[in-house]
Write a protein that holds these residues in place. Structure first.
Motif, PDB file in Angstrom:
ATOM      1  N   ILE A   1       0.822  -1.212   0.000  1.00 55.45           N
ATOM      2  CA  ILE A   1       0.000   0.000   0.000  1.00 55.45           C
ATOM      3  C   ILE A   1       0.851   1.254   0.000  1.00 55.45           C
ATOM      4  CG2 ILE A   1      -1.730   1.302   1.308  1.00 55.45           C
ATOM      5  CD1 ILE A   1      -2.823  -1.352   2.323  1.00 55.45           C
ATOM      6  N   CYS A   2       1.779   1.399   0.975  1.00 48.46           N
ATOM      7  CA  CYS A   2       2.587   2.621   1.084  1.00 48.46           C
ATOM      8  C   CYS A   2       3.991   2.462   0.521  1.00 48.46           C
ATOM      9  CB  CYS A   2       2.650   3.083   2.539  1.00 48.46           C
ATOM     10  SG  CYS A   2       3.552   1.934   3.622  1.00 48.46           S
ATOM     11  N   ARG A   3       4.381   1.221   0.115  1.00 50.22           N
ATOM     12  CA  ARG A   3       5.682   0.930  -0.502  1.00 50.22           C
ATOM     13  C   ARG A   3       6.860   1.092   0.443  1.00 50.22           C
ATOM     14  NH1 ARG A   3       4.401  -2.373  -3.707  1.00 50.22           N
ATOM     15  NH2 ARG A   3       6.501  -2.261  -4.574  1.00 50.22           N
ATOM     16  N   ARG A   4       6.638   1.197   1.758  1.00 50.57           N
ATOM     17  CA  ARG A   4       7.741   1.250   2.712  1.00 50.57           C
ATOM     18  C   ARG A   4       8.297  -0.160   2.916  1.00 50.57           C
ATOM     19  NH1 ARG A   4       5.962   4.263   8.063  1.00 50.57           N
ATOM     20  NH2 ARG A   4       8.019   3.462   8.676  1.00 50.57           N
ATOM     21  N   SER A   5       9.614  -0.250   3.047  1.00 51.01           N
ATOM     22  CA  SER A   5      10.265  -1.548   3.241  1.00 51.01           C
ATOM     23  C   SER A   5      10.500  -1.797   4.729  1.00 51.01           C
ATOM     24  CB  SER A   5      11.598  -1.603   2.481  1.00 51.01           C
ATOM     25  OG  SER A   5      11.377  -1.511   1.096  1.00 51.01           O
ATOM     26  N   HIS A   6      10.300  -3.037   5.165  1.00 53.42           N
ATOM     27  CA  HIS A   6      10.460  -3.411   6.570  1.00 53.42           C
ATOM     28  C   HIS A   6      11.312  -4.676   6.653  1.00 53.42           C
ATOM     29  CE1 HIS A   6       7.223  -0.552   7.366  1.00 53.42           C
ATOM     30  NE2 HIS A   6       6.489  -1.184   6.445  1.00 53.42           N
ATOM     31  N   GLU A   7      12.261  -4.662   7.574  1.00 53.04           N
ATOM     32  CA  GLU A   7      13.088  -5.847   7.779  1.00 53.04           C
ATOM     33  C   GLU A   7      12.315  -6.908   8.562  1.00 53.04           C
ATOM     34  OE1 GLU A   7      16.761  -4.894   9.585  1.00 53.04           O
ATOM     35  OE2 GLU A   7      17.454  -3.592   7.949  1.00 53.04           O
ATOM     36  N   LEU A   8      12.536  -8.158   8.208  1.00 59.82           N
ATOM     37  CA  LEU A   8      11.870  -9.264   8.895  1.00 59.82           C
ATOM     38  C   LEU A   8      12.512  -9.515  10.255  1.00 59.82           C
ATOM     39  CD1 LEU A   8      11.299 -11.924   6.095  1.00 59.82           C
ATOM     40  CD2 LEU A   8       9.542 -10.801   7.439  1.00 59.82           C
ATOM     41  N   PRO A   9      11.728  -9.886  11.265  1.00 56.29           N
ATOM     42  CA  PRO A   9      12.329 -10.318  12.549  1.00 56.29           C
ATOM     43  C   PRO A   9      13.122 -11.609  12.332  1.00 56.29           C
ATOM     44  CG  PRO A   9       9.971  -9.852  12.768  1.00 56.29           C
ATOM     45  CD  PRO A   9      10.273  -9.867  11.297  1.00 56.29           C
ATOM     46  N   ASP A  10      13.937 -11.955  13.320  1.00 57.11           N
ATOM     47  CA  ASP A  10      14.745 -13.169  13.223  1.00 57.11           C
ATOM     48  C   ASP A  10      13.877 -14.416  13.049  1.00 57.11           C
ATOM     49  OD1 ASP A  10      16.973 -11.629  13.481  1.00 57.11           O
ATOM     50  OD2 ASP A  10      17.141 -11.916  15.660  1.00 57.11           O
ATOM     51  N   THR A  11      12.670 -14.391  13.618  1.00 51.70           N
ATOM     52  CA  THR A  11      11.773 -15.557  13.533  1.00 51.70           C
ATOM     53  C   THR A  11      10.949 -15.559  12.257  1.00 51.70           C
ATOM     54  OG1 THR A  11      10.137 -14.333  14.825  1.00 51.70           O
ATOM     55  CG2 THR A  11      11.643 -15.808  16.019  1.00 51.70           C
ATOM     56  N   GLY A  12      11.173 -14.582  11.363  1.00 51.63           N
ATOM     57  CA  GLY A  12      10.449 -14.559  10.097  1.00 51.63           C
ATOM     58  C   GLY A  12       9.093 -13.886  10.227  1.00 51.63           C
ATOM     59  N   VAL A  13       8.177 -14.247   9.316  1.00 45.50           N
ATOM     60  CA  VAL A  13       6.846 -13.622   9.280  1.00 45.50           C
ATOM     61  C   VAL A  13       6.083 -13.895  10.566  1.00 45.50           C
ATOM     62  CG1 VAL A  13       4.637 -13.620   8.073  1.00 45.50           C
ATOM     63  CG2 VAL A  13       6.764 -13.715   6.772  1.00 45.50           C
ATOM     64  N   SER A  14       6.328 -15.056  11.190  1.00 44.47           N
ATOM     65  CA  SER A  14       5.604 -15.399  12.420  1.00 44.47           C
ATOM     66  C   SER A  14       5.931 -14.432  13.553  1.00 44.47           C
ATOM     67  CB  SER A  14       5.933 -16.834  12.840  1.00 44.47           C
ATOM     68  OG  SER A  14       7.333 -16.974  13.099  1.00 44.47           O
ATOM     69  N   GLY A  15       7.087 -13.749  13.452  1.00 42.13           N
ATOM     70  CA  GLY A  15       7.475 -12.820  14.507  1.00 42.13           C
ATOM     71  C   GLY A  15       6.858 -11.448  14.377  1.00 42.13           C
ATOM     72  N   ILE A  16       6.152 -11.177  13.288  1.00 44.97           N
ATOM     73  CA  ILE A  16       5.482  -9.878  13.115  1.00 44.97           C
ATOM     74  C   ILE A  16       4.271  -9.820  14.033  1.00 44.97           C
ATOM     75  CG2 ILE A  16       4.324  -8.381  11.437  1.00 44.97           C
ATOM     76  CD1 ILE A  16       5.969  -9.684   9.252  1.00 44.97           C
ATOM     77  N   GLY A  17       4.005  -8.648  14.592  1.00 45.83           N
ATOM     78  CA  GLY A  17       2.935  -8.491  15.561  1.00 45.83           C
ATOM     79  C   GLY A  17       1.560  -8.844  15.012  1.00 45.83           C
TER      80      GLY A  17
END
Length: 742
Positions: free
Chosen positions: A59-75
């Motif tokens: 949507i906004c095209r901002r880039s975000h680094e993944l947590p060490d645990t991958g996608v599962s670590g995202i809030g």
């Protein structure tokens, strides 16, 4: 109680606009929230992360680094997930909304907020008795309908503790910034180490702060909307302007085409008319000459035949009686000039002109052959060095058949770069050629015009480039921190406006000089609160400057004025030094001095790969310094402590190397700066031998650039694109800048 039509439409709007993932267009499956506050399904985010290794918000095209645990670590977006579950339960129970969902017989009178069930009076009385200790909140259907309109938040099911699954969350720990249950306050968040309070009190305070933030965001949102409206108006205006100017331009182009076509036709018709007139005039004269010769030939033939017949058939008296008349006729005929050239030549030549705008002519019709037509310039040098003789030759054009008189009038003049004129001496070689000679007194392009009998010879005018003598032509700067002074200088390059820019690690700045050594300005880069210590820099096609920073140990991307755009590489590079951008794939290649390798990045900072490791073998590096890339994308690295230059392909595969420890022509000690010219030749700062060396791309030694002028620990080097040889600009670490000609 049945849901009203207006309420159903409202709920459907929430379901469509708030509970659907924008990637898969379906209802959220375990919604995850990114730092930019946009939410997506966990499986959808997993697919995005597989492609790039980072997540770029669609949507906004901002880039975000993944947590060490991958996608599962995202809030997790708890609010959306609870709503999704609530809607699911609502949909499951909507078919039999009025019947009790416990006994499926009696009419329902209450609603369970925990299960989402409508229950009769009997079932609701026993509904709270469950194997777990979680309680069920019941409301009358009338209260439930009112709450849905007035306070939807109170209908949300209670949230239970992850650590103590039967305990409802009722407290908030300000120390840890996390919601907790009563048991957590004793076991995991005891006082006085932790400060906590009732969740509703914390929510009330945060709601007040959040409202203020929301109000601020609304203001910014309104400003954005206004800006968007202005941009849209500009787009509409741009479209209108484009259409207007396109129409105007097309009309003007067509008019120019018509005008030029008309001029070409008129000029062509004029030349064709001249050609026809010249042809008819010459043919008329030649036919008249032919008739005259035919008359002379007829008279001679008649007199000859008459005399021959008289001698054969006549007697002596007849022959002698005609003697006087025959003698007179023969004398007259013998006096006629019979060896004569045609009164006109057959030479007519059309010489086309390719530059119609300059000459306003499609060509020139040549109708006569002069000495100049038979001459051409030969042996013209492409360049000469200053103070040397300029020598070339006028010779006979082998395509012409006529010879040229040796006593011709030759005029030759040379126009210098400052528009002054100088005569050129012409020397007759007495073999049909002439030598032209002059002295090259200043550098730059000289135009030479040669004419014979005031008509230009073939090949005139001609341009000769006078280049400086080999060796040091300019030296400026000294050790220090003042204006124009240098301290621990490394990288150097020539900007698009032909200025010299030097990276100074010791003075934390970039200094810019004119090509003749005058100081222009200095630029200090700032990366937040940290001052940048530049080492080397490279420029992309769009003009962005990529500079290696010794302080923060990353790549600083900025414009030519020093405005920082972005940074990258801090988590990968140990000690960035040399940097180059490939003209083939556009990738950024960075030397890692203490990492003994080369890192490859995209220009937006994505780490592509690395190659090289510490060692002395092929493809191994030992404290490399600088890097350069040729037109084919091959990578040249100054392998400092291995005393050689190594060459790799664009993917980092070893190709070949040249150089070894020593002071010979094909040897070096601790090579630092490296550069390439447009012909692929390699220039190396041989710091240990205090010299600058030039090699062919495969490593064959060509020459020493600095000659006897010591370079004194040369660190950085670049080559201008002047032809035939670019000037070599060398930085002597903490001393000065030297410019050499080749």
């Amino acid at each position: 109680m049945a849901t009203s039509t207006k309420e159903s439409e409202f709920l459907e709007e929430i379901d469509d606009n708030f509970l659907s993932c924008t990637i898969c267009s379906e209802r959220y499956k375990n919604a995850k929230i990114l730092p930019c506050l946009h939410s997506f399904c966990e499986p959808c985010l997993g697919k995005l992360a597989e492609k790039s290794g980072v997540i770029t918000c669609p949507i906004c095209r901002r880039s975000h680094e993944l947590p060490d645990t991958g996608v599962s670590g995202i809030g997790v977006n708890l609010f959306i997930n609870e709503l999704v579950e609530l809607f699911r339960k609502r949909e499951e129970s909507s078919a039999e909304a009025r019947k009790c969902q416990g006994c499926r017989q009696a009419e329902s009178v209450k609603h369970c907020l925990e299960c989402g069930f409508d229950l009769c009076r009997i079932c609701s009385g026993s509904h709270g008795v469950l194997p777990t200790s979680r309680s069920h909140r019941l409301m009358t259907l009338e209260e439930y309908q009112v709450a849905k309109s007035d306070d939807p938040a109170m209908l949300q099911p209670p949230v239970y503790c992850d650590s103590h699954v039967c305990n409802q969350i009722k407290f908030y720990c300000d120390t840890c910034e996390v919601s907790i249950c009563l048991e957590c306050t004793v076991l995991d968040h005891p006082r006085p180490e932790h400060k906590y309070r009732y969740l509703k009190d914390a929510t009330k305070e945060y709601s007040k702060d959040l409202k203020e933030e929301i109000d601020k965001v609304k203001v910014k949102e309104n400003e954005t909307s206004i800006s968007k409206t202005v941009v849209m108006e500009t787009i509409r205006s741009l479209d209108k302007c484009y259409q207007t100017e396109e129409k105007k331009m097309k009309g003007h182009i067509q008019k120019m085409i018509d005008d030029v076509t008309r001029m070409i036709r008129e000029n062509g018709d004029k030349l064709l008319s001249e050609l026809k007139d010249e042809y008819e005039r010459r043919k008329l004269n030649l036919n008249a000459q032919l008739k005259e010769l035919e008359c002379v030939e007829g008279g001679m033939s008649h007199a000859r035949e008459y005399a021959e017949k008289l001698m054969h058939y006549g007697n002596a008296a007849q022959l002698m009686s005609a003697k006087k008349g025959i003698a007179s006729q023969m004398e007259e005929l013998l006096s006629v000039e019979t060896k004569t050239d045609p009164d006109e030549t057959d030479y007519m030549e059309f010489q086309p002109c390719d530059d119609f705008y300059t000459t306003k002519s499609v060509g020139v019709l040549l109708v006569s052959t002069t000495p100049a037509d038979n001459c051409q310039l030969v042996d013209v040098p492409e360049f000469v060095r200053k103070d040397e003789d300029i020598i070339f030759t006028i010779a006979k054009d082998v395509q012409r058949t006529k010879t040229v008189d040796k006593n011709v009038e030759i005029n030759a003049v040379m126009t210098r770069p400052d528009n002054t004129l100088e005569d050129i001496t012409a020397i007759n070689n007495n073999d049909g050629t002439w030598s032209l000679k002059s002295k090259a007194k200043m550098t730059g392009k000289h135009e030479i015009r040669v004419s014979v009998f005031k008509k230009p010879v073939k090949g005139s005018p001609v341009t000769i480039n006078v280049i400086p003598q080999k060796g040091l032509i300019c030296k400026f700067g000294r050790n220090g921190s003042g204006v124009g002074e240098l301290n621990d200088a490394w990288g150097v390059r020539v900007t698009k406006d032909r200025k010299i820019r030097v990276c100074e690690r010791g003075n934390n700045r970039l200094q810019t000089f004119t090509i003749d050594g005058q100081h222009s300005y200095a630029t200090t880069l700032s990366n937040g609160s940290t001052t940048v210590s530049p080492l080397f820099s490279a420029v992309s096609e769009d003009g962005s400057v990529f500079t290696t920073d010794s302080n923060s140990r990353k790549i600083i991307v900025h414009d030519e004025n020093g405005r920082v755009i972005r940074c990258f590489g801090q988590n990968v590079i140990k000690h960035p030094f040399g940097i180059a951008i490939s003209p083939v794939n556009g990738r950024v290649y960075v030397v890692d001095y203490s990492g003994h390798c080369i890192h490859i990045y995209s220009q937006d900072g994505h780490h592509y790969k690395s190659f090289g490791c510490v060692g002395q073998g092929n493809g191994q590096l030992n404290y490399p310094i600088d890097i350069a890339i040729d037109a084919e994308g091959n990578v040249f690295v100054s392998d400092q402590c291995n005393h050689r230059i190594q060459v790799f392909d664009a993917e980092g595969q070893y190709l070949y190397s040249f150089g070894s420890l020593g002071s010979g022509d094909n040897q070096m000690i601790s090579p630092w700066g490296i550069s390439l010219d447009s012909d692929g030749n390699v220039y190396v700062c041989d710091s240990g031998n205090n010299r600058v060396m030039k090699y062919e791309s495969r490593g064959k030694f060509i020459c020493r650039i600095d000659s006897d002028d010591s370079a004194e620990s040369p660190s950085g080097i670049c080559v201008t694109d002047d032809k035939p040889f670019g000037n070599v600009i060398v930085v002597n670490k903490s001393k000065c800048i030297q410019i050499f000609t080749q």
